[in-house]
Design an enzyme around this catalytic site. Structure first.
Site, PDB file in Angstrom:
ATOM      1  N   LYS A  99       4.621   1.962  -3.134  1.00  0.00           N
ATOM      2  CA  LYS A  99       3.511   2.664  -3.780  1.00  0.00           C
ATOM      3  C   LYS A  99       4.017   3.595  -4.872  1.00  0.00           C
ATOM      4  O   LYS A  99       4.949   4.373  -4.633  1.00  0.00           O
ATOM      5  CB  LYS A  99       2.762   3.500  -2.728  1.00  0.00           C
ATOM      6  CG  LYS A  99       2.126   2.680  -1.605  1.00  0.00           C
ATOM      7  CD  LYS A  99       0.937   1.896  -2.117  1.00  0.00           C
ATOM      8  CE  LYS A  99       0.258   1.155  -0.973  1.00  0.00           C
ATOM      9  NZ  LYS A  99      -0.853   0.330  -1.459  1.00  0.00           N
ATOM     10  N   LYS A 109      -7.861  -9.319  -0.225  1.00  0.00           N
ATOM     11  CA  LYS A 109      -7.887  -8.827   1.146  1.00  0.00           C
ATOM     12  C   LYS A 109      -9.054  -9.532   1.834  1.00  0.00           C
ATOM     13  O   LYS A 109     -10.206  -9.114   1.698  1.00  0.00           O
ATOM     14  CB  LYS A 109      -8.068  -7.311   1.149  1.00  0.00           C
ATOM     15  CG  LYS A 109      -6.864  -6.548   0.566  1.00  0.00           C
ATOM     16  CD  LYS A 109      -7.126  -5.066   0.498  1.00  0.00           C
ATOM     17  CE  LYS A 109      -5.856  -4.245   0.333  1.00  0.00           C
ATOM     18  NZ  LYS A 109      -4.966  -4.664  -0.741  1.00  0.00           N
TER      19      LYS A 109
HETATM   20  O1  LIG Z   1      -0.670  -5.685   0.335  1.00  0.00           O
HETATM   21  C1  LIG Z   1       0.271  -5.339   1.073  1.00  0.00           C
HETATM   22  O2  LIG Z   1       1.416  -5.739   0.876  1.00  0.00           O
HETATM   23  C2  LIG Z   1       0.049  -4.405   2.208  1.00  0.00           C
HETATM   24  C3  LIG Z   1      -1.328  -3.861   2.332  1.00  0.00           C
HETATM   25  C4  LIG Z   1      -1.672  -2.758   1.383  1.00  0.00           C
HETATM   26  O3  LIG Z   1      -0.860  -2.379   0.566  1.00  0.00           O
HETATM   27  C5  LIG Z   1      -2.974  -2.114   1.520  1.00  0.00           C
HETATM   28  C6  LIG Z   1      -3.521  -2.038   2.796  1.00  0.00           C
HETATM   29  C7  LIG Z   1      -4.709  -1.410   3.021  1.00  0.00           C
HETATM   30  C8  LIG Z   1      -5.389  -0.840   1.971  1.00  0.00           C
HETATM   31  C9  LIG Z   1      -4.874  -0.914   0.684  1.00  0.00           C
HETATM   32  C10 LIG Z   1      -3.672  -1.564   0.439  1.00  0.00           C
HETATM   33  C11 LIG Z   1      -3.240  -1.712  -0.998  1.00  0.00           C
HETATM   34  O4  LIG Z   1      -2.788  -2.781  -1.414  1.00  0.00           O
HETATM   35  O5  LIG Z   1      -3.423  -0.794  -1.760  1.00  0.00           O
HETATM   36 MG   LIG Z   2      -2.952  -2.550  -3.601  1.00  0.00          MG
END
Ligand SMILES: O=C(O)CCC(=O)c1ccccc1C(=O)O
Ligand SMILES: [Mg+2]
EC number: 4.2.1.113
Length: 304
Positions: free
Chosen positions: A140, A245
Site C-alpha cells: 500500500k 472483487k
Molecule cells: O487485492 C489484494 O491483493 C488483496 C486485497 C486488498 O488489497 C483489498 C482488500 C479489501 C479491501 C480493499 C483492498 C484493496 O485492494 O484496496
Molecule cells: Mg486496491
C-alpha cells in the site's frame, strides 16, 4: 411449478489479526452474513454477503435489512431481481444458488499475491511470504509521506529477488503529480507489475492520460468496484487492468459474461471474506484470470 427454496441467514463478525491500513483509513473487523438456501430435495447452498461500503458496496445494515424483508421461502426470480444497489447480496444469492448440490471444487491452478503491511513493515514481511511460496506482493502506498514511501520502495525493490513481482496500491490516494512521480520511478523498476488506483474515482480522465504516458501498467480498483462502474470505465475506453472483487461485483454470471466478451485483463481480489465467499470468488478467478496474473487472495488471518 415454480421451484422454491427455504432461505435463512446469520450474521458473523471476525477481527483481523492485522488491521488493513490504506489511504481510506484503518479497517480491523470484518462483519458479514452467511446465507443458506435449501430446496425440496434437501440440497443446500451457502453464500456470503461481505460488504465493504467504503469501497462502494451496500452497507452491512442494508444487507441485513434486505435479508430480513425476504420471506423464509424464496424463488429463482427473487434471487435474480436483487437491485444493483445491493451488489454483495447479488453475489451471495447467485453463488449460493450455483453451489446447491455441487461439491466444493477448490481451484488448484491459481497463483496468489501476498499482501504486505503499509510502511516499513513490508521490508521484513516479504521474506516470510516468500518462504511460504508467494512470488507476487502488494504494498500500500499513499498512506505516509511520499519521500518516506519512496525510500522504502527503493529498499524493498532492491531486496526482492529478480523473479518477484510487486504491485503498488494507492487506494486513490495520490495527486496527479505524485502519480506521475511514482510511474516515472516504476518505469525503471522491472519488478513492478502495476500501480493500482493511483487517483480518486472522479479522476478517470487523469488515469486514462497516465496509462497512455507511462510504460508501467495501471490497474483500476475502487473505480470498478461494482458492475455498473466496471461497465462505465470500459465504455469510457479503459483497456488497462481491472481489479475485480467478486464479493462486491454483483451477479457472478453477469461478471463472467462481461469478462469473457470483452477479454478483460482481470486481477481478482479478496474482500477478506470467509471460506464460503472465498470459494465462490476463487471459482470465478480460476475461470477468468489471465494466466500471468496472480490473484489477490493471500491468506489473511482472523482472531475469531
Ligand atoms: O487485492 C489484494 O491483493 C488483496 C486485497 C486488498 O488489497 C483489498 C482488500 C479489501 C479491501 C480493499 C483492498 C484493496 O485492494 O484496496
Ligand atoms: Mg486496491
Amino acid at each position: 411449478m415454480v421451484k422454491i427454496f427455504n432461505f435463512d441467514f446469520r450474521c458473523y463478525r471476525r477481527r483481523f489479526l492485522q488491521p488493513l491500513i490504506t489511504n481510506h483509513g484503518i479497517w480491523s473487523t470484518r462483519e458479514g452474513l452467511i446465507i443458506h438456501l435449501r430446496d425440496s430435495g434437501g440440497n443446500c447452498g451457502w453464500g456470503e454477503i461481505a460488504p465493504i461500503s467504503w469501497f462502494g458496496s451496500e452497507t452491512l445494515e442494508e444487507a441485513i435489512d434486505f435479508c430480513r424483508q425476504l420471506p423464509g421461502v424464496i424463488t429463482r426470480e427473487m434471487i435474480f431481481s436483487i437491485p444493483d444497489s445491493l451488489p454483495a447480496c447479488q453475489f451471495a444469492f447467485e453463488s449460493a444458488w450455483e453451489a446447491m448440490g455441487n461439491l466444493l471444487r477448490y481451484p488448484q491452478s491459481l497463483r496468489y499475491s501476498g499482501l504486505l503491511p503499509a510502511g516499513e513493515g513490508a521490508l521484513s514481511k516479504w521474506k516470510t511470504l516468500w518462504e511460504q511460496g508467494y512470488r507476487t506482493f502488494k504494498w500500500k502506498i499513499g498512506v505516509g509521506e511520499f519521500s518516506r514511501e519512496w525510500e522504502i520502495f527503493d529498499l524493498l525493490t532492491r531486496k526482492l529477488p529478480p523473479t518477484a513481482k510487486l504491485r503498488l496500491d494507492a487506494n486513490g490516494g495520490l495527486s496527479y503529480e505524485e502519480a506521475k512521480l511514482w510511474l516515472g520511478i516504476c518505469d525503471h523498476v522491472s519488478k513492478v507489475e502495476f500501480l493500482e488506483q493511483p487517483l480518486p474515482i472522479p479522476e478517470l480522465g487523469g488515469m486514462l492520460e497516465l496509462s497512455a504516458s507511462f510504460q508501467t501498467a495501471i490497474a483500476l480498483d475502487e473505480s470498478v468496484a461494482t458492475f455498473p462502474q466496471l461497465q462505465y470505465c470500459f465504455q469510457q475506453g479503459w483497456r488497462g487492468i481491472f481489479v475485480i472483487k467478486p464479493g462486491i461485483a454483483g451477479y457472478p454470471s453477469r461478471l463472467r459474461q462481461f469478462c469473457q466478451q470483452h477479454h478483460i485483463d482481470a486481477v481478482f481480489s479478496s474482500v477478506f471474506e470467509t471460506a464460503i465467499g472465498r470459494q465462490a470468488a476463487l471459482q470465478l478467478a480460476a475461470e477468468l484470470s489471465p494466466k500471468n496474473r496472480a490473484v489477490g487472495f493471500g491468506v489473511h488471518h482472523f482472531l475469531n
